[in-house]
Motif scaffolding. Structure first.
Motif, PDB file in Angstrom:
ATOM      1  N   UNK A 170       0.635  -1.143   0.028  1.00 14.46           N
ATOM      2  CA  UNK A 170      -0.101   0.113  -0.264  1.00 14.46           C
ATOM      3  C   UNK A 170       0.912   1.180  -0.135  1.00 14.46           C
ATOM      4  N   UNK A 171       0.662   2.128  -0.921  1.00 16.10           N
ATOM      5  CA  UNK A 171       1.661   3.259  -1.485  1.00 16.10           C
ATOM      6  C   UNK A 171       0.969   4.371  -0.564  1.00 16.10           C
ATOM      7  N   UNK A 172      -0.343   4.711  -0.586  1.00 15.80           N
ATOM      8  CA  UNK A 172      -0.919   5.829  -0.280  1.00 15.80           C
ATOM      9  C   UNK A 172      -0.575   6.034   1.263  1.00 15.80           C
ATOM     10  N   UNK A 173      -0.712   4.993   2.094  1.00 19.55           N
ATOM     11  CA  UNK A 173      -0.571   4.931   3.403  1.00 19.55           C
ATOM     12  C   UNK A 173       0.958   5.529   3.923  1.00 19.55           C
ATOM     13  N   UNK A 174       1.835   5.178   3.030  1.00 22.89           N
ATOM     14  CA  UNK A 174       3.102   5.776   3.356  1.00 22.89           C
ATOM     15  C   UNK A 174       3.366   7.261   2.925  1.00 22.89           C
ATOM     16  N   UNK A 175       2.626   7.795   2.021  1.00 18.64           N
ATOM     17  CA  UNK A 175       3.014   9.086   1.707  1.00 18.64           C
ATOM     18  C   UNK A 175       2.562  10.222   2.723  1.00 18.64           C
ATOM     19  N   UNK A 176       3.117  11.230   2.674  1.00 16.62           N
ATOM     20  CA  UNK A 176       2.875  12.406   3.603  1.00 16.62           C
ATOM     21  C   UNK A 176       1.453  13.013   3.145  1.00 16.62           C
ATOM     22  N   UNK A 177       0.822  13.434   4.391  1.00 13.53           N
ATOM     23  CA  UNK A 177      -0.618  13.751   4.160  1.00 13.53           C
ATOM     24  C   UNK A 177      -0.667  15.033   3.341  1.00 13.53           C
ATOM     25  N   UNK A 178       0.366  16.016   3.724  1.00 12.69           N
ATOM     26  CA  UNK A 178       0.019  17.240   2.860  1.00 12.69           C
ATOM     27  C   UNK A 178       0.479  17.006   1.509  1.00 12.69           C
ATOM     28  N   UNK A 179       1.356  15.914   0.981  1.00 10.83           N
ATOM     29  CA  UNK A 179       1.469  15.783  -0.465  1.00 10.83           C
ATOM     30  C   UNK A 179       0.189  15.345  -1.071  1.00 10.83           C
ATOM     31  N   UNK A 180      -0.482  14.472  -0.338  1.00 12.17           N
ATOM     32  CA  UNK A 180      -1.633  13.832  -0.957  1.00 12.17           C
ATOM     33  C   UNK A 180      -2.846  15.063  -0.905  1.00 12.17           C
ATOM     34  N   UNK A 181      -2.748  16.014   0.051  1.00 14.06           N
ATOM     35  CA  UNK A 181      -4.007  17.159  -0.046  1.00 14.06           C
ATOM     36  C   UNK A 181      -3.500  17.960  -1.233  1.00 14.06           C
ATOM     37  N   UNK A 182      -2.211  18.376  -1.312  1.00 12.41           N
ATOM     38  CA  UNK A 182      -1.959  19.331  -2.476  1.00 12.41           C
ATOM     39  C   UNK A 182      -2.330  18.627  -3.725  1.00 12.41           C
ATOM     40  N   UNK A 183      -2.018  17.253  -3.946  1.00 12.59           N
ATOM     41  CA  UNK A 183      -2.224  16.463  -5.367  1.00 12.59           C
ATOM     42  C   UNK A 183      -3.573  16.653  -5.602  1.00 12.59           C
ATOM     43  N   UNK A 184      -4.582  16.181  -4.371  1.00 14.22           N
ATOM     44  CA  UNK A 184      -5.905  16.129  -4.403  1.00 14.22           C
ATOM     45  C   UNK A 184      -6.394  17.565  -4.876  1.00 14.22           C
ATOM     46  N   UNK A 185      -5.826  18.534  -4.452  1.00 18.62           N
ATOM     47  CA  UNK A 185      -6.424  19.943  -4.805  1.00 18.62           C
ATOM     48  C   UNK A 185      -6.476  20.197  -6.033  1.00 18.62           C
ATOM     49  N   UNK A 186      -5.211  19.914  -6.593  1.00 18.18           N
ATOM     50  CA  UNK A 186      -4.892  20.302  -8.037  1.00 18.18           C
ATOM     51  C   UNK A 186      -5.878  19.283  -8.906  1.00 18.18           C
ATOM     52  N   UNK A 187      -5.701  18.225  -8.376  1.00 20.43           N
ATOM     53  CA  UNK A 187      -6.791  17.099  -9.498  1.00 20.43           C
ATOM     54  C   UNK A 187      -8.058  17.561  -9.389  1.00 20.43           C
ATOM     55  N   UNK A 188      -8.628  17.952  -8.480  1.00 21.95           N
ATOM     56  CA  UNK A 188     -10.016  18.223  -8.109  1.00 21.95           C
ATOM     57  C   UNK A 188     -10.285  19.359  -9.000  1.00 21.95           C
ATOM     58  N   UNK A 233     -14.858  21.686  -2.536  1.00 24.89           N
ATOM     59  CA  UNK A 233     -13.643  21.043  -2.926  1.00 24.89           C
ATOM     60  C   UNK A 233     -12.786  20.701  -1.690  1.00 24.89           C
ATOM     61  N   UNK A 234     -12.330  21.994  -1.070  1.00 24.04           N
ATOM     62  CA  UNK A 234     -11.550  22.143   0.138  1.00 24.04           C
ATOM     63  C   UNK A 234     -12.159  21.142   1.352  1.00 24.04           C
ATOM     64  N   UNK A 235     -13.460  21.259   1.544  1.00 22.43           N
ATOM     65  CA  UNK A 235     -14.129  20.539   2.551  1.00 22.43           C
ATOM     66  C   UNK A 235     -14.186  18.862   2.336  1.00 22.43           C
ATOM     67  N   UNK A 236     -14.125  18.445   1.005  1.00 26.38           N
ATOM     68  CA  UNK A 236     -14.035  17.300   0.699  1.00 26.38           C
ATOM     69  C   UNK A 236     -12.378  16.840   1.265  1.00 26.38           C
ATOM     70  N   UNK A 237     -11.570  17.453   0.936  1.00 25.81           N
ATOM     71  CA  UNK A 237     -10.183  17.178   0.969  1.00 25.81           C
ATOM     72  C   UNK A 237     -10.090  17.186   2.449  1.00 25.81           C
ATOM     73  N   UNK A 238     -10.430  18.169   3.354  1.00 24.08           N
ATOM     74  CA  UNK A 238     -10.137  17.993   4.603  1.00 24.08           C
ATOM     75  C   UNK A 238     -11.007  16.949   5.521  1.00 24.08           C
ATOM     76  N   UNK A 239     -11.929  16.575   5.029  1.00 27.60           N
ATOM     77  CA  UNK A 239     -12.774  15.415   5.728  1.00 27.60           C
ATOM     78  C   UNK A 239     -11.851  14.024   5.410  1.00 27.60           C
ATOM     79  N   UNK A 240     -11.291  14.148   4.080  1.00 25.04           N
ATOM     80  CA  UNK A 240     -10.343  12.874   3.577  1.00 25.04           C
ATOM     81  C   UNK A 240      -9.207  12.936   4.321  1.00 25.04           C
ATOM     82  N   UNK A 241      -8.527  14.122   4.593  1.00 19.60           N
ATOM     83  CA  UNK A 241      -7.194  14.135   5.351  1.00 19.60           C
ATOM     84  C   UNK A 241      -7.514  13.855   6.825  1.00 19.60           C
ATOM     85  N   UNK A 242      -8.576  14.133   7.482  1.00 15.17           N
ATOM     86  CA  UNK A 242      -8.956  13.823   8.846  1.00 15.17           C
ATOM     87  C   UNK A 242      -8.746  12.301   8.886  1.00 15.17           C
ATOM     88  N   UNK A 243      -9.836  11.803   8.079  1.00 17.36           N
ATOM     89  CA  UNK A 243      -9.734   9.943   7.926  1.00 17.36           C
ATOM     90  C   UNK A 243      -8.487   9.573   7.898  1.00 17.36           C
TER      91      UNK A 243
END
Length: 267
Positions: free
Chosen positions: A4-22, A221-231
């Motif tokens: 599992x690769x996503x589990x080991x990525x930094x959360x802020x990297x995931x958040x920024x990538x998600x923001x750009x993609x969305x 969009x930001x709220x979606x990302x924030x909820x996902x980041x909390x999870x």
């Protein structure tokens, strides 16, 4: 977990990538919505219902996954509490052992608590494995002392200590298990996919009205990302902002240091 690769990525990297993609998918949906409006001349009346259904499904997925992550977080907190209590009880019952082995067992248990505290504050997987190995060595040394004493002195006191020591060892294994038990990564990927589809549909609906409604759209969009980041943060015991904490172990360590029978012997 190793695959599992996503589990080991930094959360802020995931958040920024998600923001750009969305944001990209929102704008893509908006452009396609405008083109369809120009081509047909009228807006699609059912797009609002479709958007509501997708957002509702996304909300259900968020709630379901948040519940999974929160229950695992609570299980980790309970595991630390139970292990701390078991170590504390074992430490108290050392007094039931013969005087000849008491000092060494006290010392080993105090060292064991130190290892458990270091384990909680380590994020490097290799260091964690080394600490686990050291903890298990201490467990084996205490068990050998206790079992040898039980063979020589088959009495009630020996049985009491063996039972508590066995519980302490079992709870350490349970704690490792609950720490590795996290939300399956496929569920996180599914939520990301639903968020992308929701954002695209939202952009398409805004395109049908030729109005991005940027404040409300990007707030969603930001709220979606924030909820996902909390999870994700809840589901990561070794990193992130929301941590289980080791206050019970710290209190136990301070209590051992303050009331250690070894100090009284030395004094």
């Amino acid at each position: 977990m190793q695959n599992e690769y996503l589990y080991h990525l930094d959360e802020w990297i995931i958040a920024v990538v998600l923001l750009v993609v969305l944001a990209i998918f929102f704008e893509l949906g908006y452009i396609l919505g405008v083109k369809r409006l120009v081509r047909k001349g009228v807006r699609d009346e059912d797009i609002g219902a479709i958007l509501g259904g997708i957002l509702g499904l996304l909300g259900i997925m968020f709630a379901f996954t948040f519940s999974m992550a929160a229950s695992r977080f609570d299980a980790r907190k309970l595991a630390i509490l139970k292990e701390s209590n078991a170590i504390g009880t074992t430490y108290l019952r050392v007094s039931l052992l013969p005087d000849s082995i008491k000092p060494e067992v006290y010392t080993l248990l105090e060292k064991y608590v130190e290892y458990r505290l270091i384990y909680d504050r380590t994020t490097d997987r290799n260091k964690m494995n080394a600490i686990v190995d050291s903890s298990e060595v201490v467990q084996i040394r205490i068990w050998r002392k206790a079992s040898k004493n039980a063979l020589l002195n088959n009495n009630w006191n020996s049985s009491l200590f063996i039972n508590t020591l066995n519980e302490m060892i079992d709870l350490s294994a349970e704690r490792y298990a609950v720490q590795l038990n996290h939300v399956p990564e496929i569920i996180i990927y599914l939520m990301i996919l639903l968020a992308i589809i929701s954002t695209f549909t939202l952009g398409f609906a805004c395109g049908q009205e030729r109005n991005r409604k940027s404040i409300f759209s990007y707030s969603l969009v930001v709220l979606m990302i924030l909820v996902l980041m909390v999870i994700i943060d809840l589901d990561r015991p070794l990193r992130g902002i929301i941590r289980v904490g080791d206050q019970t172990l710290m209190n136990l360590d301070k209590s051992m240091e303050k009331y250690s029978p070894l100090k009284k012997v030395s004094e």
